[in-house]
Write a protein that holds these residues in place. Sequence first.
Motif, PDB file in Angstrom:
ATOM      1  N   UNK A   1      -5.035   5.007  10.061  1.00 38.34           N
ATOM      2  CA  UNK A   1      -4.336   4.181   9.088  1.00 38.34           C
ATOM      3  C   UNK A   1      -4.730   4.503   7.654  1.00 38.34           C
ATOM      4  N   UNK A   2      -6.029   4.545   7.377  1.00 43.01           N
ATOM      5  CA  UNK A   2      -6.525   4.798   6.027  1.00 43.01           C
ATOM      6  C   UNK A   2      -7.651   5.824   6.093  1.00 43.01           C
ATOM      7  N   UNK A   3      -7.670   6.726   5.124  1.00 47.35           N
ATOM      8  CA  UNK A   3      -8.733   7.729   5.084  1.00 47.35           C
ATOM      9  C   UNK A   3     -10.056   7.141   4.601  1.00 47.35           C
ATOM     10  N   UNK A   4      -9.979   6.075   3.818  1.00 49.41           N
ATOM     11  CA  UNK A   4     -11.190   5.458   3.276  1.00 49.41           C
ATOM     12  C   UNK A   4     -10.862   4.036   2.824  1.00 49.41           C
ATOM     13  N   UNK A   5     -11.879   3.306   2.410  1.00 49.27           N
ATOM     14  CA  UNK A   5     -11.691   1.915   1.983  1.00 49.27           C
ATOM     15  C   UNK A   5     -10.779   1.815   0.768  1.00 49.27           C
ATOM     16  N   UNK A   6     -10.865   2.797  -0.136  1.00 44.64           N
ATOM     17  CA  UNK A   6     -10.033   2.759  -1.334  1.00 44.64           C
ATOM     18  C   UNK A   6      -8.551   2.685  -1.014  1.00 44.64           C
ATOM     19  N   UNK A   7      -8.130   3.331   0.059  1.00 47.23           N
ATOM     20  CA  UNK A   7      -6.717   3.324   0.433  1.00 47.23           C
ATOM     21  C   UNK A   7      -6.244   1.966   0.937  1.00 47.23           C
ATOM     22  N   UNK A   8      -7.187   1.096   1.284  1.00 56.00           N
ATOM     23  CA  UNK A   8      -6.795  -0.260   1.664  1.00 56.00           C
ATOM     24  C   UNK A   8      -6.094  -0.960   0.501  1.00 56.00           C
ATOM     25  N   UNK A   9      -6.479  -0.602  -0.700  1.00 55.30           N
ATOM     26  CA  UNK A   9      -5.940  -1.257  -1.883  1.00 55.30           C
ATOM     27  C   UNK A   9      -4.856  -0.426  -2.569  1.00 55.30           C
ATOM     28  N   UNK A  10      -4.859   0.873  -2.338  1.00 60.88           N
ATOM     29  CA  UNK A  10      -3.845   1.713  -2.987  1.00 60.88           C
ATOM     30  C   UNK A  10      -3.609   2.954  -2.149  1.00 60.88           C
ATOM     31  N   UNK A  11      -2.773   2.833  -1.126  1.00 63.00           N
ATOM     32  CA  UNK A  11      -2.466   4.002  -0.309  1.00 63.00           C
ATOM     33  C   UNK A  11      -1.514   4.905  -1.083  1.00 63.00           C
ATOM     34  N   UNK A  12      -1.839   6.182  -1.188  1.00 60.35           N
ATOM     35  CA  UNK A  12      -1.027   7.097  -2.003  1.00 60.35           C
ATOM     36  C   UNK A  12       0.449   7.057  -1.644  1.00 60.35           C
ATOM     37  N   UNK A  13       1.284   6.985  -2.685  1.00 59.22           N
ATOM     38  CA  UNK A  13       2.751   7.048  -2.580  1.00 59.22           C
ATOM     39  C   UNK A  13       3.349   5.840  -1.865  1.00 59.22           C
ATOM     40  N   UNK A  14       2.542   4.802  -1.556  1.00 59.52           N
ATOM     41  CA  UNK A  14       3.094   3.642  -0.869  1.00 59.52           C
ATOM     42  C   UNK A  14       2.618   2.371  -1.544  1.00 59.52           C
ATOM     43  N   UNK A  15       3.527   1.560  -1.981  1.00 57.50           N
ATOM     44  CA  UNK A  15       3.179   0.300  -2.622  1.00 57.50           C
ATOM     45  C   UNK A  15       3.784  -0.809  -1.776  1.00 57.50           C
TER      46      UNK A  15
END
Length: 262
Positions: A166-180
Amino acid sequence: MHPITGIIITLNEEKNITDAVLSLQQICNEIIVVDSCSHDNTREMAEKAGAKVYVQHYLGDGIQKNIGLQFATNRWIFCMDADERLTPELVAAINAIDLANTQYWGFAVKRRNYIGSRWVRCCGWYPDYVVRLFRHDKLRFAEVKQHATVPAKNTCKLPADMMHYTYHNIGELFSKPARNFSTRSAKIMFLNGKKTNVFSPVLHGFWAFFSNYFFKKGILGGIDGLTLSIAIACNSYLKYAKLLEYQRDSEVRNKENFEKVW
């Protein structure tokens, strides 16, 4: 191998598509990729891996997945996202099914959702049953623009897992690239006539954190459980805050492209 058509919808998935196609080839004799006008090498890599590729401007999650059904030459479908993979146990379980004589219209699998290499089991992330193997003459994805599912009608749960990175890291929990996700949800709610008020963002955000951290046992998931609960709460808050902004601010609303929800 059964006569199963694998379907994957894509948008700029060159990092995932080859492994996704190879994973599906363990159970499928046909693989269809419905690509949403990617700007990278997704289509070329999918074709090289052995998939049939069709291009379709993105219409929404369920609608896009159902597009692939019209190109399928098999009655049975396995739909998978580009960031998902079959486990050996799931491959064995599916290959052991007598699809020609089964009474069921579909089969649900358990998803293991990951952050990085960490399998997260709290906050409702496991067992996350989803119907992925189904007869398309009996079942299909709900034609909605986000979070589409196949109805669990006359289906059976398989005792095997599918991995979802689902996510590569914790940061993507808040801002997954190219997806808002919060903007997409707010747009869809606005288009559907959903109304909100000044209290909704806070109330929805608080309830999202409370229910995930306590009721769905995020508290037992350590730092990942806490972070995931906060991220879900932030997304819920922003979704309603953006919807409220669309309702209150005509300048913001008029500058927004509501034809594009992804």
